[in-house]
Design a protein around this motif. Sequence first.
Motif, PDB file in Angstrom:
ATOM      1  N   ASP A 148      -4.660 -10.044  -4.724  1.00  0.00           N
ATOM      2  CA  ASP A 148      -3.548  -9.422  -3.996  1.00  0.00           C
ATOM      3  C   ASP A 148      -2.193  -9.936  -4.469  1.00  0.00           C
ATOM      4  O   ASP A 148      -1.173  -9.658  -3.856  1.00  0.00           O
ATOM      5  CB  ASP A 148      -3.705  -9.634  -2.484  1.00  0.00           C
TER       6      ASP A 148
ATOM      7  N   LYS B 207      -5.792  -4.039   5.508  1.00  0.00           N
ATOM      8  CA  LYS B 207      -4.817  -2.942   5.504  1.00  0.00           C
ATOM      9  C   LYS B 207      -4.576  -2.445   4.074  1.00  0.00           C
ATOM     10  O   LYS B 207      -4.594  -1.241   3.807  1.00  0.00           O
ATOM     11  CB  LYS B 207      -3.506  -3.438   6.109  1.00  0.00           C
ATOM     12  N   ASN B 208      -4.382  -3.386   3.133  1.00  0.00           N
ATOM     13  CA  ASN B 208      -4.055  -2.994   1.765  1.00  0.00           C
ATOM     14  C   ASN B 208      -5.246  -2.422   1.006  1.00  0.00           C
ATOM     15  O   ASN B 208      -5.079  -1.842  -0.057  1.00  0.00           O
ATOM     16  CB  ASN B 208      -3.470  -4.194   1.009  1.00  0.00           C
ATOM     17  N   SER B 209      -6.440  -2.587   1.570  1.00  0.00           N
ATOM     18  CA  SER B 209      -7.590  -1.949   0.925  1.00  0.00           C
ATOM     19  C   SER B 209      -7.514  -0.437   1.093  1.00  0.00           C
ATOM     20  O   SER B 209      -8.199   0.304   0.400  1.00  0.00           O
ATOM     21  CB  SER B 209      -8.892  -2.454   1.544  1.00  0.00           C
ATOM     22  N   GLY B 210      -6.671   0.009   2.048  1.00  0.00           N
ATOM     23  CA  GLY B 210      -6.534   1.440   2.291  1.00  0.00           C
ATOM     24  C   GLY B 210      -7.645   2.015   3.140  1.00  0.00           C
ATOM     25  O   GLY B 210      -7.607   3.182   3.524  1.00  0.00           O
TER      26      GLY B 210
ATOM     27  N   ILE C 219       0.849  -1.185   0.000  1.00  0.00           N
ATOM     28  CA  ILE C 219       0.000   0.000   0.000  1.00  0.00           C
ATOM     29  C   ILE C 219       0.889   1.241   0.000  1.00  0.00           C
ATOM     30  O   ILE C 219       1.883   1.308   0.714  1.00  0.00           O
ATOM     31  CB  ILE C 219      -0.978  -0.012   1.190  1.00  0.00           C
ATOM     32  N   THR C 220       0.594   2.215  -0.837  1.00  0.00           N
ATOM     33  CA  THR C 220       1.404   3.431  -0.864  1.00  0.00           C
ATOM     34  C   THR C 220       0.614   4.649  -0.397  1.00  0.00           C
ATOM     35  O   THR C 220       1.179   5.651  -0.036  1.00  0.00           O
ATOM     36  CB  THR C 220       1.950   3.700  -2.284  1.00  0.00           C
TER      37      THR C 220
ATOM     38  N   ILE D 206      -6.813   6.043  -2.552  1.00  0.00           N
ATOM     39  CA  ILE D 206      -6.072   4.850  -2.145  1.00  0.00           C
ATOM     40  C   ILE D 206      -5.202   4.384  -3.308  1.00  0.00           C
ATOM     41  O   ILE D 206      -5.658   4.325  -4.451  1.00  0.00           O
ATOM     42  CB  ILE D 206      -7.053   3.726  -1.747  1.00  0.00           C
TER      43      ILE D 206
ATOM     44  N   TYR E 121      -2.026   1.408  -4.285  1.00  0.00           N
ATOM     45  CA  TYR E 121      -1.047   0.375  -3.928  1.00  0.00           C
ATOM     46  C   TYR E 121      -0.348  -0.155  -5.168  1.00  0.00           C
ATOM     47  O   TYR E 121      -0.775   0.098  -6.291  1.00  0.00           O
ATOM     48  CB  TYR E 121      -1.669  -0.733  -3.077  1.00  0.00           C
TER      49      TYR E 121
ATOM     50  N   GLY F 282      -3.344   5.396   1.686  1.00  0.00           N
ATOM     51  CA  GLY F 282      -4.675   4.987   2.113  1.00  0.00           C
ATOM     52  C   GLY F 282      -5.535   6.202   2.385  1.00  0.00           C
ATOM     53  O   GLY F 282      -5.104   7.338   2.181  1.00  0.00           O
TER      54      GLY F 282
END
Lengths: 173, 438
Positions: B190, B64-67, B28-29, B417, B419, B31
């Motif tokens: 993912d 978490k990676n869903s932002g 993730i970059t 968001i 990633y 969120g």
Amino acid sequence: MQNNGFMKFGMVAMLSVMLVACQSTDKKKEAPAAAPTPPPAAAAKPAAPTGGLSAAEIAKRDAALAKTKFYFEFDKSDISQEDRDALVYHAAQLKANPSMHVRLEGNADERGTREYNLALGERRAKAVFNYLQVQGVAASQMETISYGEERPVDTGKTEAAYSKNRRVDLIRK
Amino acid sequence: MKMIKFLLSVATVLVSQAVFSQQLVIQITQGVSNPIPIAVVPFEWQGFGVLPENITGVVTSDLKNSGEFAPIPEKNMLGTPHQEKDVYYRDWRFLGSDYLLIGRITRSADSALIQVQYELFDVVNQKRMVGEVISGTEAQLRDISHQISDVVYEKILHVRGAFATKILYITSQRISDTVTHYQLNLADADGGRAQVLLNSKEPIMSPAWSPDASQIAYVSFESGRSQIYVQNLSTGAREQLTNFTNSSNSSPAWSPDGTKMAMVLSKDGNPDVYVMDLRTRQLRKITTNIAVDTEPSWMKDGKSLLYTSDQGGANRPQIYQISLETGWNERVTFDGTFNAKAAMLPDGKNMILVHRAEVSDDFHVAIMNLERGSISTLTDSALDESPTIAPNGRMIMYSSKVGDHAILNAVSINGRIKYQLPVKDGDVREPAWSPFLD
């Protein structure tokens, strides 16, 4: 670099053409720059299988036939005048050898979408196909294919790299 | 109790060449500015041995990676409940966690199946929101994890989750100046469990899903020319759909009802859009102009297509819409020097596309509202392309260039968001997000 031999050969050939054929260069400049320039009468002769060619004419023909990569401007499918001159020799060779086939592979640089670039590569390959056909080559001797941006020669991100990827490769079969 | 479906049991027989796909790892970059705090307590494993998949880890990463979520670190937790009677809401309120997910994993002595029981709690309102038992094989633990993430996402955000979905993508490794290896890959959305579906020394392009996700289509140059292939994911059975020589055969796109395939053929001299009836194999030519027409994409009602065309000016492609019933053809985009590869969002109102603005050399993924006609860019590197939409319409995955390599990225449709799915070497491109898998 694998093209060294070709390049040296090409340069020697061009040099001898320039040395011997200064007069004809002047003549060419007068010719209209418009697209479907008919080949100069003298140019059609060199590819004929019979002799009677000067060393310079043979060198010029061989240099033209050694050129099998034709480059294009960004987003363009226009064949340059220099490439047209070379393609005249390819056309003469194909006409003199009806059993010879060429595959014209069109390519694009990576800018823009992949499917559109596939179409752009095809447009370039077709431009060479059409030019050769106008010169009298039978359509059955040629096939076109586009690789779009899928087979870059240079993977760099510079204009120099991109310009190498916008090309048609003429492959004799 | 619910049994997990044997979705996409892409047997290893399919992967005839023993080449393993490089794993993509989601990072993730960016969120949302106020992600929702949630505690995911490590699920209790009540069986013997070590499970091959860390369910809690997969769910935590998904959220978490869903932002949208900020999972509470495990070390901060004041307790580790595994069932409702052990839940003390004040502990989780104290940690500032709005939600709590707990669970247990069991295996009956005489069964190969694993049962995963999970429960989700609303800490603020002190109530149990949902709970169920999902069972499956060890190989399906990742599917189960993604399904739990989907439920959590939907219960809290009221939008269906898209964690239990798949992506297709193309990778290539340049071996030398003249040799490049190309692969068609399938992975979890993912990047997990990546596997190679097709290996070739010739290019592979344009992967696409059937609407029921049972089949895929793609373009392969393996015969020496671009041809369209269709492959069944569960049986591996493969069929060449086109065989026109002296023509490019490209850009396959299934109709929403799965009975037709839009495609691009140049057999008449220039690329035109066609629609093939998949049962009769009858072809119908849709566009007839002498320009380039490509990248067909279906409107949701199946009655018209969006496509890319430079009929308005060579090498300045724009998006057009053509009716399959009346042939009515209409230009859709007017801003910018390059608009291509359009696709409708599930909302039926917005379209994504690749866009180059009037005074720019860069290609960005953009979103356009069809009623207002306004285009806003969502991405910011120079060569963004091949956007594909998550089936819930929340995220767009696309490829871009970082240095000399292509990687996959994702951005939410509101741009908040972001990633990446980087890979160690080689290029990754042309993601195609699956439909929902049930």
